[in-house]
Design an enzyme around this catalytic site. Structure first.
Site, PDB file in Angstrom:
ATOM      1  N   LEU A 104     -18.115  -0.269  -2.775  1.00 22.31           N
ATOM      2  CA  LEU A 104     -19.354   0.206  -3.397  1.00 22.31           C
ATOM      3  C   LEU A 104     -19.796   1.510  -2.728  1.00 22.31           C
ATOM      4  O   LEU A 104     -20.976   1.812  -2.707  1.00 22.31           O
ATOM      5  CB  LEU A 104     -20.463  -0.850  -3.270  1.00 22.31           C
ATOM      6  CG  LEU A 104     -20.418  -2.025  -4.240  1.00 22.31           C
ATOM      7  CD1 LEU A 104     -21.660  -2.897  -4.079  1.00 22.31           C
ATOM      8  CD2 LEU A 104     -20.295  -1.570  -5.698  1.00 22.31           C
ATOM      9  N   ASN A 116      -5.870  -4.309  -8.340  1.00 18.94           N
ATOM     10  CA  ASN A 116      -6.101  -2.874  -8.147  1.00 18.94           C
ATOM     11  C   ASN A 116      -6.999  -2.303  -9.234  1.00 18.94           C
ATOM     12  O   ASN A 116      -7.858  -1.450  -8.966  1.00 18.94           O
ATOM     13  CB  ASN A 116      -4.769  -2.121  -8.098  1.00 18.94           C
ATOM     14  CG  ASN A 116      -4.187  -2.128  -6.689  1.00 18.94           C
ATOM     15  OD1 ASN A 116      -4.782  -2.709  -5.774  1.00 18.94           O
ATOM     16  ND2 ASN A 116      -3.051  -1.494  -6.501  1.00 18.94           N
ATOM     17  N   CYS A 124      -1.586   4.144  -5.046  1.00 19.20           N
ATOM     18  CA  CYS A 124      -1.644   2.885  -5.819  1.00 19.20           C
ATOM     19  C   CYS A 124      -2.657   2.893  -6.951  1.00 19.20           C
ATOM     20  O   CYS A 124      -2.280   2.666  -8.101  1.00 19.20           O
ATOM     21  CB  CYS A 124      -1.917   1.724  -4.876  1.00 19.20           C
ATOM     22  SG  CYS A 124      -0.505   1.370  -3.815  1.00 19.20           S
ATOM     23  N   VAL A 178       5.262   0.308   2.500  1.00 19.81           N
ATOM     24  CA  VAL A 178       5.322  -1.146   2.330  1.00 19.81           C
ATOM     25  C   VAL A 178       6.546  -1.723   3.043  1.00 19.81           C
ATOM     26  O   VAL A 178       6.449  -2.712   3.772  1.00 19.81           O
ATOM     27  CB  VAL A 178       5.349  -1.508   0.826  1.00 19.81           C
ATOM     28  CG1 VAL A 178       5.674  -2.983   0.618  1.00 19.81           C
ATOM     29  CG2 VAL A 178       4.001  -1.179   0.196  1.00 19.81           C
ATOM     30  N   GLY A 233     -18.552   8.305  -4.081  1.00 21.07           N
ATOM     31  CA  GLY A 233     -17.891   9.471  -3.506  1.00 21.07           C
ATOM     32  C   GLY A 233     -17.251  10.315  -4.580  1.00 21.07           C
ATOM     33  O   GLY A 233     -17.654  10.260  -5.748  1.00 21.07           O
ATOM     34  N   GLU A 248       2.496  -6.909  -3.003  1.00 18.61           N
ATOM     35  CA  GLU A 248       1.960  -6.499  -1.711  1.00 18.61           C
ATOM     36  C   GLU A 248       0.529  -5.990  -1.881  1.00 18.61           C
ATOM     37  O   GLU A 248       0.256  -5.222  -2.797  1.00 18.61           O
ATOM     38  CB  GLU A 248       2.851  -5.377  -1.129  1.00 18.61           C
ATOM     39  CG  GLU A 248       2.424  -4.891   0.216  1.00 18.61           C
ATOM     40  CD  GLU A 248       2.280  -6.038   1.224  1.00 18.61           C
ATOM     41  OE1 GLU A 248       3.252  -6.766   1.458  1.00 18.61           O
ATOM     42  OE2 GLU A 248       1.165  -6.201   1.746  1.00 18.61           O
ATOM     43  N   LYS A 283      -1.429  -8.544  -9.057  1.00 18.23           N
ATOM     44  CA  LYS A 283      -1.420  -7.256  -8.354  1.00 18.23           C
ATOM     45  C   LYS A 283      -2.093  -6.169  -9.191  1.00 18.23           C
ATOM     46  O   LYS A 283      -2.979  -5.450  -8.720  1.00 18.23           O
ATOM     47  CB  LYS A 283       0.029  -6.865  -8.029  1.00 18.23           C
ATOM     48  CG  LYS A 283       0.199  -5.493  -7.419  1.00 18.23           C
ATOM     49  CD  LYS A 283      -0.503  -5.375  -6.088  1.00 18.23           C
ATOM     50  CE  LYS A 283      -0.593  -3.929  -5.631  1.00 18.23           C
ATOM     51  NZ  LYS A 283      -1.370  -3.766  -4.418  1.00 18.23           N
ATOM     52  N   LYS A 300      15.747   9.720   6.781  1.00 20.51           N
ATOM     53  CA  LYS A 300      14.767   8.705   7.186  1.00 20.51           C
ATOM     54  C   LYS A 300      15.460   7.602   7.987  1.00 20.51           C
ATOM     55  O   LYS A 300      14.993   7.196   9.042  1.00 20.51           O
ATOM     56  CB  LYS A 300      14.103   8.116   5.934  1.00 20.51           C
ATOM     57  CG  LYS A 300      12.871   7.310   6.205  1.00 20.51           C
ATOM     58  CD  LYS A 300      12.286   6.735   4.933  1.00 20.51           C
ATOM     59  CE  LYS A 300      11.240   7.625   4.309  1.00 20.51           C
ATOM     60  NZ  LYS A 300      10.479   6.987   3.217  1.00 20.51           N
ATOM     61  N   LYS A 354      -7.352   8.983   2.034  1.00 18.25           N
ATOM     62  CA  LYS A 354      -8.397   8.230   2.728  1.00 18.25           C
ATOM     63  C   LYS A 354      -8.119   8.354   4.221  1.00 18.25           C
ATOM     64  O   LYS A 354      -7.039   8.830   4.616  1.00 18.25           O
ATOM     65  CB  LYS A 354      -8.432   6.773   2.271  1.00 18.25           C
ATOM     66  CG  LYS A 354      -7.223   5.951   2.669  1.00 18.25           C
ATOM     67  CD  LYS A 354      -7.473   4.505   2.278  1.00 18.25           C
ATOM     68  CE  LYS A 354      -6.320   3.629   2.701  1.00 18.25           C
ATOM     69  NZ  LYS A 354      -6.511   2.233   2.349  1.00 18.25           N
TER      70      LYS A 354
HETATM   71  N1  LIG Z   1       1.581   2.286  -0.211  1.00 15.67           N
HETATM   72  C1  LIG Z   1       0.760   1.279  -0.449  1.00 15.67           C
HETATM   73  O1  LIG Z   1      -0.368   1.222   0.048  1.00 15.67           O
HETATM   74  C2  LIG Z   1       1.200   0.125  -1.327  1.00 15.67           C
HETATM   75  C3  LIG Z   1       0.474  -1.068  -1.294  1.00 15.67           C
HETATM   76  C4  LIG Z   1       0.881  -2.118  -2.116  1.00 15.67           C
HETATM   77  C5  LIG Z   1       1.979  -1.967  -2.960  1.00 15.67           C
HETATM   78  N2  LIG Z   1       2.644  -0.778  -2.972  1.00 15.67           N
HETATM   79  C6  LIG Z   1       3.814  -0.656  -3.851  1.00 15.67           C
HETATM   80  O2  LIG Z   1       4.989  -0.794  -3.050  1.00 15.67           O
HETATM   81  C7  LIG Z   1       6.031   0.056  -3.536  1.00 15.67           C
HETATM   82  C8  LIG Z   1       6.487   1.005  -2.446  1.00 15.67           C
HETATM   83  O3  LIG Z   1       5.394   1.825  -2.101  1.00 15.67           O
HETATM   84  P1  LIG Z   1       5.454   2.764  -0.820  1.00 15.67           P
HETATM   85  O4  LIG Z   1       4.129   3.399  -0.703  1.00 15.67           O
HETATM   86  O5  LIG Z   1       6.012   1.989   0.331  1.00 15.67           O
HETATM   87  O6  LIG Z   1       6.540   3.827  -1.308  1.00 15.67           O
HETATM   88  P2  LIG Z   1       7.301   4.943  -0.444  1.00 15.67           P
HETATM   89  O7  LIG Z   1       7.555   6.064  -1.372  1.00 15.67           O
HETATM   90  O8  LIG Z   1       6.554   5.185   0.828  1.00 15.67           O
HETATM   91  O9  LIG Z   1       8.679   4.250  -0.052  1.00 15.67           O
HETATM   92  C9  LIG Z   1       9.694   3.937  -0.958  1.00 15.67           C
HETATM   93  C10 LIG Z   1      11.018   4.009  -0.225  1.00 15.67           C
HETATM   94  O10 LIG Z   1      12.040   3.506  -1.071  1.00 15.67           O
HETATM   95  C11 LIG Z   1      13.220   4.279  -0.857  1.00 15.67           C
HETATM   96  N3  LIG Z   1      14.121   4.088  -1.999  1.00 15.67           N
HETATM   97  C12 LIG Z   1      14.032   4.611  -3.245  1.00 15.67           C
HETATM   98  N4  LIG Z   1      15.061   4.163  -3.998  1.00 15.67           N
HETATM   99  C13 LIG Z   1      15.809   3.348  -3.218  1.00 15.67           C
HETATM  100  C14 LIG Z   1      16.990   2.579  -3.417  1.00 15.67           C
HETATM  101  N5  LIG Z   1      17.595   2.549  -4.593  1.00 15.67           N
HETATM  102  N6  LIG Z   1      17.474   1.865  -2.373  1.00 15.67           N
HETATM  103  C15 LIG Z   1      16.859   1.891  -1.175  1.00 15.67           C
HETATM  104  N7  LIG Z   1      15.735   2.586  -0.916  1.00 15.67           N
HETATM  105  C16 LIG Z   1      15.221   3.305  -1.931  1.00 15.67           C
HETATM  106  C17 LIG Z   1      12.677   5.686  -0.702  1.00 15.67           C
HETATM  107  O11 LIG Z   1      13.617   6.531  -0.082  1.00 15.67           O
HETATM  108  C18 LIG Z   1      11.436   5.433   0.166  1.00 15.67           C
HETATM  109  O12 LIG Z   1      11.754   5.475   1.535  1.00 15.67           O
HETATM  110  C19 LIG Z   1       5.437   0.760  -4.778  1.00 15.67           C
HETATM  111  O13 LIG Z   1       5.770   0.014  -5.915  1.00 15.67           O
HETATM  112  C20 LIG Z   1       3.949   0.692  -4.531  1.00 15.67           C
HETATM  113  O14 LIG Z   1       3.201   0.722  -5.718  1.00 15.67           O
HETATM  114  C21 LIG Z   1       2.292   0.261  -2.171  1.00 15.67           C
END
Ligand SMILES: NC(=O)c1ccc[n+]([C@@H]2O[C@H](COP(=O)([O-])OP(=O)(O)OC[C@H]3O[C@@H](n4cnc5c(N)ncnc54)[C@H](O)[C@@H]3O)[C@@H](O)[C@H]2O)c1
Length: 432
Positions: free
Chosen positions: A252, A210, A262, A19, A255, A153, A206, A43, A322
């Site tokens: 729909l 989902n 998420c 995100v 699978g 998001e 949100k 990273k 996926k």
């Molecule tokens: N991945 C998706 O498709 C998606 C879609 C919508 C919402 N979200 C939500 O967005 C959020 C992030 O998801 P994601 O998939 O990007 O997670 P992710 O695990 O890919 O990324 C999270 C990042 O945050 C960093 N982090 C952790 N603690 C931190 C801190 N204190 N300071 C700075 N950085 C820190 C981690 O090192 C990591 O790089 C979650 O709450 C998730 O539910 C994800």
């Protein structure tokens, strides 16, 4: 897409995962300078050197194109200095109880200084009430001037860049102050419908979205299971249902169940949230249970054809949760590989991009360099993730390489007639 950095508000992005990086690259493309912060030193170093740590179509190119506006650091100081709005995109994984683990969110809150100039903009998915408790924490820490906006998001991994640039809607939950206005202004060039509401409602949009999508998947999976009992074909049924514009064709596809970072966690977080508030959310219990059972249906199909699985070679095509992502979080392949090994089968696996992520999560699995290599000598092939290349396989070639003849199409994505024409046994989910 480009813009002038001088005319656009600079922003901070805390957390550079799926995100955070997409948000950062997207706003950079719209013309903002973006100050990204992550606690993961490796990273951040990689990003500073131009390496993108995740596989997401179009993301690497977008980051490269707007490189000069993207700044990466492990220190939040530059973000605080240059930006008023700090988008939070840290992980909120499930705890053992099924609640969301908010420790990373709280770490961000605690790291903020006292300020009347800044706002946290929450992109991480958090339980309803989180914004309120963060505002309370700010007040207790003497940072009452810090503003808070919920901006959940909705991007989908695999099409996240497009989803950022062409969102179905932008949801902004705030108290009607400068911060909500500034967030709305940032999104204005995307010309998307904006839902401006209160913080709790935004948080709930949100989770409810989902949970609804997950419910649709579990619903069609149950219909598929009844189709198997009654001789109907769920693909035909879904086509007929989906043309009803009250229902729509998306989500729909029957699978072997949903996975990913998420749906499982957000459904369980909403169930927990309801329970913690004194409400028993019956429907979500069923959604979760159906999904768990669905992942295991492949096992009974394998046993139906092969009898015991001891010593059988099973090839898994696709591992990511996926297609078009390397994300292995809660992937059905993990459950399947574990079950197969527990029943004595040998598992080979191939995924076009997720192998590296999968290696750390699966032990005893034989990883192959191609689908055909995985299939060589297999008693059964199971399509787990519907990468388009699997539908293109030459099934006569597949048949000549296999030891057995069973193909289980866990996503109803293979050409059943073509598979059968090659002399193989084809088993979809809920298909005639
Ligand atoms: N991945 C998706 O498709 C998606 C879609 C919508 C919402 N979200 C939500 O967005 C959020 C992030 O998801 P994601 O998939 O990007 O997670 P992710 O695990 O890919 O990324 C999270 C990042 O945050 C960093 N982090 C952790 N603690 C931190 C801190 N204190 N300071 C700075 N950085 C820190 C981690 O090192 C990591 O790089 C979650 O709450 C998730 O539910 C994800």
């Amino acid at each position: 897409m480009s813009g002038s950095s001088s005319s656009r508000e600079p922003i901070g992005v805390i957390g550079t995962g799926y995100v955070g990086l997409v948000t950062a690259a997207g706003f950079a493309a719209l013309g903002s300078d973006v100050y990204c912060v992550d606690i993961d030193v490796e990273k951040v170093r990689g990003l500073q050197e131009g390496r993108v740590p995740i596989w997401e179509p179009g993301l690497e190119e977008l980051i490269a194109e707007h490189r000069e506006r993207l700044h990466f650091s492990t220190d939040v100081a530059a973000a605080l200095e240059h930006a008023r709005l700090l988008f939070v995109a840290v992980g909120t994984p499930p705890t053992y109880s099924g609640d969301a683990d908010l420790s990373a969110v709280h770490a961000v809150v605690d790291a903020m200084p006292s300020s009347d100039r800044h706002a946290l903009v929450m992109k991480s998915t958090v339980p309803v009430g989180t914004g309120e408790s963060i505002e309370r924490a700010f007040a207790e820490q003497g940072k009452g001037g810090f503003r808070y906006v919920s901006c959940p998001e909705f991007l989908k991994e695999g099409s996240a860049v497009r989803d950022f640039l062409e969102p179905d809607r932008v949801v902004i939950g705030d108290r009607g102050d400068w911060a909500g206005d500034a967030v709305e202004e940032l999104y204005a060039p995307l010309d998307a419908p904006v839902v401006r509401t209160d913080v709790k409602s935004a948080e709930m949009v949100k989770l409810a979205s989902n949970a609804f999508l997950a419910t649709k998947i579990s619903f069609i999976n149950e219909i598929a299971n009844v189709c198997e009992e009654t001789g109907a074909d769920v693909v035909e049924v879904a086509r007929g249902m989906g043309l009803d514009d009250r229902i729509g064709p998306k989500f729909l596809q029957a699978g072997i169940g949903f996975g990913g970072s998420c749906f499982p966690k957000d459904v369980s977080a909403l169930k927990q949230l309801a329970g913690n508030s004194g409400y028993h959310f019956q429907l979500l219990n069923a959604v979760i249970e159906v999904n768990e059972l669905q992942k295991r249906r492949v096992m009974s199909k394998l046993q139906k054809y092969l009898g015991t699985l001891v010593g059988k070679e099973v090839a898994l095509l696709g591992l990511a949760f996926k297609p078009n992502t390397d994300d292995m979080r809660e992937a059905s392949s993990l459950v399947l590989a574990g079950r197969l090994q527990a029943d004595g089968a040998r598992v080979r696996a191939y995924d076009p991009v997720a192998e590296e992520a999968a290696r750390g999560l699966m032990s005893g699995v034989d990883f192959s360099d191609s689908a055909l290599q995985a299939i060589e000598g297999a008693d059964a092939v199971v399509l787990v993730t519907e990468w388009p290349e699997f539908a293109e396989l030459d099934w006569a070639d597949v048949a000549s390489r296999m030891r057995g003849d069973l193909v289980i199409d866990g996503r109803n994505a293979l050409p059943g007639d073509g598979v059968r024409a090659a002399g193989l046994a084809y088993e979809g989910i809920g298909r005639r």
